[in-house]
Design an enzyme around this catalytic site. Structure first.
Site, short mmCIF file in Angstrom:
data_model
loop_
_atom_site.label_atom_id
_atom_site.label_comp_id
_atom_site.label_asym_id
_atom_site.label_seq_id
_atom_site.Cartn_x
_atom_site.Cartn_y
_atom_site.Cartn_z
N TYR A 147 -6.86 15.67 -7.67
CA TYR A 147 -6.07 14.87 -8.61
C TYR A 147 -5.04 15.77 -9.30
O TYR A 147 -3.84 15.46 -9.34
CB TYR A 147 -7.00 14.23 -9.64
CG TYR A 147 -6.30 13.28 -10.60
CD1 TYR A 147 -5.85 12.04 -10.16
CD2 TYR A 147 -6.11 13.62 -11.94
CE1 TYR A 147 -5.21 11.16 -11.04
CE2 TYR A 147 -5.47 12.76 -12.81
CZ TYR A 147 -5.03 11.53 -12.36
OH TYR A 147 -4.39 10.67 -13.23
N ASP A 152 0.88 -1.16 0.00
CA ASP A 152 0.00 0.00 0.00
C ASP A 152 0.92 1.21 0.00
O ASP A 152 1.65 1.44 0.98
CB ASP A 152 -0.88 -0.02 1.26
CG ASP A 152 -1.87 1.14 1.29
OD1 ASP A 152 -1.60 2.19 0.63
OD2 ASP A 152 -2.91 1.03 1.97
N LYS A 209 -0.96 15.59 -8.80
CA LYS A 209 -0.12 15.25 -9.96
C LYS A 209 0.88 16.38 -10.26
O LYS A 209 2.00 16.13 -10.71
CB LYS A 209 -0.99 14.96 -11.18
CG LYS A 209 -1.82 13.68 -11.04
CD LYS A 209 -0.92 12.46 -10.96
CE LYS A 209 -1.67 11.16 -10.92
NZ LYS A 209 -0.81 9.97 -10.85
N SER A 227 0.69 13.04 -14.69
CA SER A 227 -0.46 13.11 -15.60
C SER A 227 -0.40 14.43 -16.36
O SER A 227 0.26 15.37 -15.91
CB SER A 227 -1.75 13.06 -14.77
OG SER A 227 -2.88 13.32 -15.58
P1 NAI Z 1 -6.07 1.95 -12.65
O1 NAI Z 1 -7.12 2.49 -11.74
O2 NAI Z 1 -6.47 1.10 -13.77
O3 NAI Z 1 -4.95 1.18 -11.80
C1 NAI Z 1 -4.44 1.73 -10.63
C2 NAI Z 1 -3.93 0.62 -9.74
O4 NAI Z 1 -3.41 1.23 -8.54
C3 NAI Z 1 -5.03 -0.36 -9.29
O5 NAI Z 1 -4.60 -1.69 -9.49
C4 NAI Z 1 -5.22 -0.04 -7.81
O6 NAI Z 1 -5.60 -1.18 -7.04
C5 NAI Z 1 -3.83 0.47 -7.44
N1 NAI Z 1 -3.83 1.27 -6.21
C6 NAI Z 1 -4.75 2.19 -5.82
N2 NAI Z 1 -4.43 2.66 -4.60
C7 NAI Z 1 -3.28 2.05 -4.22
C8 NAI Z 1 -2.45 2.11 -3.08
N3 NAI Z 1 -2.76 2.91 -2.03
N4 NAI Z 1 -1.33 1.36 -3.04
C9 NAI Z 1 -1.02 0.53 -4.08
N5 NAI Z 1 -1.77 0.40 -5.17
C10 NAI Z 1 -2.89 1.16 -5.25
O7 NAI Z 1 -5.28 3.26 -13.15
P2 NAI Z 1 -4.36 3.51 -14.43
O8 NAI Z 1 -5.17 4.21 -15.45
O9 NAI Z 1 -3.62 2.30 -14.78
O10 NAI Z 1 -3.39 4.61 -13.83
C11 NAI Z 1 -2.08 4.34 -13.37
C12 NAI Z 1 -1.39 5.68 -13.08
O11 NAI Z 1 -1.41 6.46 -14.28
C13 NAI Z 1 -2.10 6.50 -12.01
O12 NAI Z 1 -1.14 7.17 -11.21
C14 NAI Z 1 -2.89 7.49 -12.82
O13 NAI Z 1 -3.16 8.67 -12.11
C15 NAI Z 1 -1.95 7.73 -13.98
N6 NAI Z 1 -2.61 8.28 -15.15
C16 NAI Z 1 -3.57 7.57 -15.82
C17 NAI Z 1 -4.18 8.11 -16.93
C18 NAI Z 1 -5.24 7.39 -17.69
O14 NAI Z 1 -5.84 8.01 -18.59
N7 NAI Z 1 -5.51 6.12 -17.43
C19 NAI Z 1 -3.82 9.47 -17.42
C20 NAI Z 1 -2.84 10.13 -16.62
C21 NAI Z 1 -2.24 9.55 -15.54
#
Ligand code: NAI
Length: 269
Positions: A158, A60, A162, A145
Site C-alpha cells: 500500500y 475496473d 501510494k 495517502s
Molecule cells: P473504500 O474501501 O471505502 O472505497 C473504495 C472503493 O473503491 C470501493 O467502492 C471499491 O469497490 C472500489 N474499488 C476497489 N477496487 C476497484 C477497482 N479495481 N476498480 C474500481 N473500483 C474499485 O475506500 P476509501 O477509504 O473511500 O478510499 C478511497 C481512496 O482514498 C483509496 O485510494 C484509499 O487508498 C485512499 N485513502 C483512504 C484513506 C482512509 O483513511 N480512508 C487514507 C488515505 C488514502
C-alpha cells in the site's frame, strides 16, 4: 455560485467512502458526474441516491479496455471530460489477509495492491490526458495517502503504491505542461478518513471505540477525518480557482505529518 458548473467529471471507486463524497460534492457544485466502481449494485444505488446528473458506469481501474470504453462513452456524449479523480484503491486487507509487512507479504498480494492502486492510476492518467487533449484543459486528481509520504511497516505494498502515485502525479503534471496543455495533475494525501476501508481494522466488537481512539492517538487533531473534508479539497483542485496548482501534493491528515511522532515536551528539548 456553482464552482464546477457544467464540468464533466469521472470519479473512480465512487460507490462508497471518499469517492462517493467527492461525487456528491461535485454534484452540489453543478458538475455532471459519472460514478464508477466494480461494485455495480452499490455504485448504481449510490448514483441513484445522489440523484441529479449522477450516473453509474462500471469501470475496473485495472482494465485498459474499461478505461477506453468509459472515456469513449463520456467523450462521445459530452465532447470532452474536464475532471478525472483517480480515487479507487485497496489496502490489501479487504479479503482478511492481514500480512503485508515487507518480510512476509506474498508476491501475489504485493502485485494485487499495485495493480489496483498504481496501474489503475497510470491508466486513469493516460486516458484522462487523451480525452482532455483536444480542448487542452482539465484537472486530474490522484488520491494517494499519507502512506505515500512515509513508510508503513505493516502495509508495504500500500505504501509503495501510494508513493509511486505521488511521483507519477508530478510526471504527468510536467508532461502536460511541457506539451503546452493546461491539464493539471495533483495528488491528495489523506490520513485516517472514516470510511468502510477501516472496517477490517475496527471490527464490530465491544472494543470498537477504543480501537478508533487508538488509531488516531498520534493525530494532533485526535479524530478521524471525514470523507466530506477530502471532497472539499477535490472540489478546489477540480475548479478554476486552482488553475495555477499543478504537480502539487496536498496533505489532509489532521496534522499527522506536520512534525515528528515523537512528542517532545518543551522541558525535554
Ligand atoms: P473504500 O474501501 O471505502 O472505497 C473504495 C472503493 O473503491 C470501493 O467502492 C471499491 O469497490 C472500489 N474499488 C476497489 N477496487 C476497484 C477497482 N479495481 N476498480 C474500481 N473500483 C474499485 O475506500 P476509501 O477509504 O473511500 O478510499 C478511497 C481512496 O482514498 C483509496 O485510494 C484509499 O487508498 C485512499 N485513502 C483512504 C484513506 C482512509 O483513511 N480512508 C487514507 C488515505 C488514502
Amino acid at each position: 455560485m456553482y464552482r464546477l458548473k457544467g464540468k464533466i467529471a469521472l470519479v473512480t471507486g465512487a460507490a462508497r467512502g471518499i469517492g462517493e463524497a467527492i461525487a456528491h460534492a461535485f454534484l452540489n457544485e453543478g458538475a455532471i458526474v459519472y460514478l464508477s466502481d466494480i461494485n455495480d449494485e452499490l455504485g448504481f444505488n449510490t448514483a441513484k441516491k445522489l440523484g441529479g446528473s449522477a450516473q453509474y458506469v462500471r469501470l475496473d481501474v485495472r482494465s485498459e479496455q474499461d478505461w477506453r470504453s468509459v472515456m469513449d462513452l463520456i467523450v462521445s456524449t459530452h465532447g470532452a471530460i474536464d475532471v478525472v479523480v483517480n480515487n479507487a484503491g485497496i489496502t490489501g486487507f479487504e479479503g482478511g489477509d492481514l500480512v503485508h509487512d515487507p518480510e512476509n507479504a506474498s508476491l501475489e498480494a504485493w502485485r494485487a495492491v499495485h495493480e489496483t492502486n498504481l496501474d489503475g492510476v497510470f491508466l486513469g492518467c493516460k486516458y484522462a490526458i487523451k480525452a482532455m487533449r483536444p480542448r487542452g484543459v482539465g484537472s486530474i486528481i490522484n488520491i494517494s495517502s499519507r502512506s505515500g509520504l512515509v513508510g508503513i511497516p505493516g502495509a508495504a505494498a500500500y505504501a509503495s503504491s501510494k508513493a509511486a502515485i505521488r511521483n507519477h502525479t508530478k510526471t504527468v503534471a510536467l508532461y502536460c505542461a511541457e506539451q503546452g496543455l493546461r491539464i493539471r495533475c495533483n495528488s491528495i494525501h489523506p490520513a485516517a478518513i472514516l470510511t468502510p476501508m477501516w472496517e477490517p481494522m475496527l471490527g464490530n466488537g465491544p472494543d470498537r471505540e477504543a480501537r478508533m481512539a487508538e488509531l488516531v492517538s498520534d493525530t494532533p487533531l485526535r479524530r478521524f477525518g471525514m470523507p466530506e473534508e477530502v471532497a472539499a479539497l477535490a472540489v478546489l483542485l477540480a475548479s478554476d480557482e486552482a488553475t495555477y496548482i499543478t504537480g502539487s501534493e496536498l496533505s489532509i491528515d489532521g496534522g499527522l505529518l506536520a512534525g515528528s511522532a515523537a512528542s517532545l515536551r518543551a522541558e525535554d528539548a
